[in-house]
Every structure is written in structure tokens, then in C-alpha cells.
Design a protein around this motif. Structure first.
Motif, PDB file in Angstrom:
ATOM      1  N   PRO A 138      -8.415  -2.291  -5.592  1.00 36.44           N
ATOM      2  CA  PRO A 138      -7.337  -1.566  -4.897  1.00 36.44           C
ATOM      3  C   PRO A 138      -6.532  -2.413  -3.918  1.00 36.44           C
ATOM      4  O   PRO A 138      -5.339  -2.172  -3.724  1.00 36.44           O
ATOM      5  CB  PRO A 138      -8.053  -0.437  -4.169  1.00 36.44           C
ATOM      6  N   ILE A 139      -7.146  -3.419  -3.316  1.00 39.38           N
ATOM      7  CA  ILE A 139      -6.409  -4.201  -2.321  1.00 39.38           C
ATOM      8  C   ILE A 139      -5.270  -4.995  -2.952  1.00 39.38           C
ATOM      9  O   ILE A 139      -4.288  -5.329  -2.280  1.00 39.38           O
ATOM     10  CB  ILE A 139      -7.359  -5.114  -1.513  1.00 39.38           C
ATOM     11  N   LEU A 140      -5.338  -5.248  -4.254  1.00 38.93           N
ATOM     12  CA  LEU A 140      -4.242  -5.963  -4.909  1.00 38.93           C
ATOM     13  C   LEU A 140      -2.964  -5.128  -4.922  1.00 38.93           C
ATOM     14  O   LEU A 140      -1.860  -5.662  -4.817  1.00 38.93           O
ATOM     15  CB  LEU A 140      -4.640  -6.360  -6.331  1.00 38.93           C
ATOM     16  N   PHE A 141      -3.102  -3.830  -5.035  1.00 31.21           N
ATOM     17  CA  PHE A 141      -1.929  -2.961  -4.970  1.00 31.21           C
ATOM     18  C   PHE A 141      -1.318  -2.994  -3.575  1.00 31.21           C
ATOM     19  O   PHE A 141      -0.103  -3.006  -3.421  1.00 31.21           O
ATOM     20  CB  PHE A 141      -2.313  -1.529  -5.360  1.00 31.21           C
ATOM     21  N   LYS A 142      -2.169  -3.039  -2.566  1.00 39.35           N
ATOM     22  CA  LYS A 142      -1.689  -3.137  -1.181  1.00 39.35           C
ATOM     23  C   LYS A 142      -1.000  -4.476  -0.958  1.00 39.35           C
ATOM     24  O   LYS A 142       0.074  -4.538  -0.356  1.00 39.35           O
ATOM     25  CB  LYS A 142      -2.841  -2.965  -0.201  1.00 39.35           C
ATOM     26  N   LEU A 143      -1.585  -5.553  -1.465  1.00 38.74           N
ATOM     27  CA  LEU A 143      -0.977  -6.874  -1.309  1.00 38.74           C
ATOM     28  C   LEU A 143       0.364  -6.957  -2.037  1.00 38.74           C
ATOM     29  O   LEU A 143       1.328  -7.546  -1.515  1.00 38.74           O
ATOM     30  CB  LEU A 143      -1.929  -7.954  -1.813  1.00 38.74           C
ATOM     31  N   ALA A 144       0.429  -6.380  -3.228  1.00 38.84           N
ATOM     32  CA  ALA A 144       1.703  -6.375  -3.965  1.00 38.84           C
ATOM     33  C   ALA A 144       2.769  -5.586  -3.206  1.00 38.84           C
ATOM     34  O   ALA A 144       3.931  -6.007  -3.111  1.00 38.84           O
ATOM     35  CB  ALA A 144       1.490  -5.794  -5.354  1.00 38.84           C
ATOM     36  N   ALA A 145       2.374  -4.450  -2.647  1.00 42.66           N
ATOM     37  CA  ALA A 145       3.319  -3.639  -1.871  1.00 42.66           C
ATOM     38  C   ALA A 145       3.761  -4.371  -0.610  1.00 42.66           C
ATOM     39  O   ALA A 145       4.954  -4.352  -0.260  1.00 42.66           O
ATOM     40  CB  ALA A 145       2.678  -2.299  -1.514  1.00 42.66           C
ATOM     41  N   ASP A 146       2.826  -5.027   0.065  1.00 43.57           N
ATOM     42  CA  ASP A 146       3.184  -5.792   1.266  1.00 43.57           C
ATOM     43  C   ASP A 146       4.148  -6.924   0.929  1.00 43.57           C
ATOM     44  O   ASP A 146       5.087  -7.193   1.673  1.00 43.57           O
ATOM     45  CB  ASP A 146       1.930  -6.349   1.940  1.00 43.57           C
TER      46      ASP A 146
END
Length: 108
Positions: A9-17
Motif C-alpha cells: 500500500p505504501i507504493l500508492f502513497k509514494l506515487a500520489a506524493d
């Protein structure tokens, strides 16, 4: 990368950031987080980040609307001034035919 590692899930957060901070694209950041939430329905981190991005999105929309509201009266004032100038020029045209410049100088 997200397609291959969608289980993190953190990859989605990193992509959004990255989309938000580096590319200044709020829409794509929202889409990354929404896609992440479709896979990780109980991830609080993605919900919080989506909430943050939604607030940024709403703030940007409010700013855009305020800028548009400020532009409308200015455009209208310019158009009114142009119309008044044109009407004045049209009204003065018959006077220019009657009074030539040499007549005006002799009248003074």
C-alpha cells in the motif's frame, strides 16, 4: 511499478506524493490513492492521504473560482470603457467635419 507491486500500500502513497509534489497534478494523485483503496480497503494510511489530497484539491478549486470572480468585473469594466470611448469618437465625427483645425485656431 504499481501494477507489479500492488500488494504494497505504501507504493500508492509514494506515487500520489510524487504526482502531487513533483508534478503538481492533484488529479493523478487522487487517482493513485483511489486505486490503492480499491485493493487495500482497510488501509488507514491511504484514507488519510486521500483526505489530505482532497483538501488540497478543494482549496485549489476555491482559489480558481475566486480568481475567476475577480476577472469577470475587470473584463466588464474594460469593455464598458471601450464602448464609451467608441461612442464618444462616433459622436465627435460630425463636429470634425464642421470645424476644421484652422477654424479652431482662429476662434481662440
Amino acid at each position: 511499478m504499481l501494477a507489479d507491486h500492488s500488494d504494497i500500500p505504501i507504493l500508492f502513497k509514494l506515487a500520489a506524493d510524487w504526482e502531487l509534489d513533483d508534478c503538481r497534478n492533484v488529479e493523478k494523485a487522487r487517482n493513485h490513492l483511489k486505486n490503492g483503496l480499491q485493493i487495500h480497503k482497510k488501509c488507514a494510511m491511504l484514507y488519510l492521504d486521500l483526505f489530505r489530497v482532497q483538501l488540497i484539491y478543494i482549496n485549489n478549486k476555491i482559489i480558481e473560482e475566486q480568481e475567476m470572480m475577480l476577472r469577470i468585473p475587470i473584463v466588464r469594466l474594460i469593455r464598458l470603457e471601450d464602448m464609451e470611448y467608441q461612442q464618444t469618437v462616433i459622436a465627435m465625427r460630425p463636429m470634425q467635419k464642421i470645424y476644421s483645425p484652422w477654424m479652431i485656431s482662429t476662434m481662440q
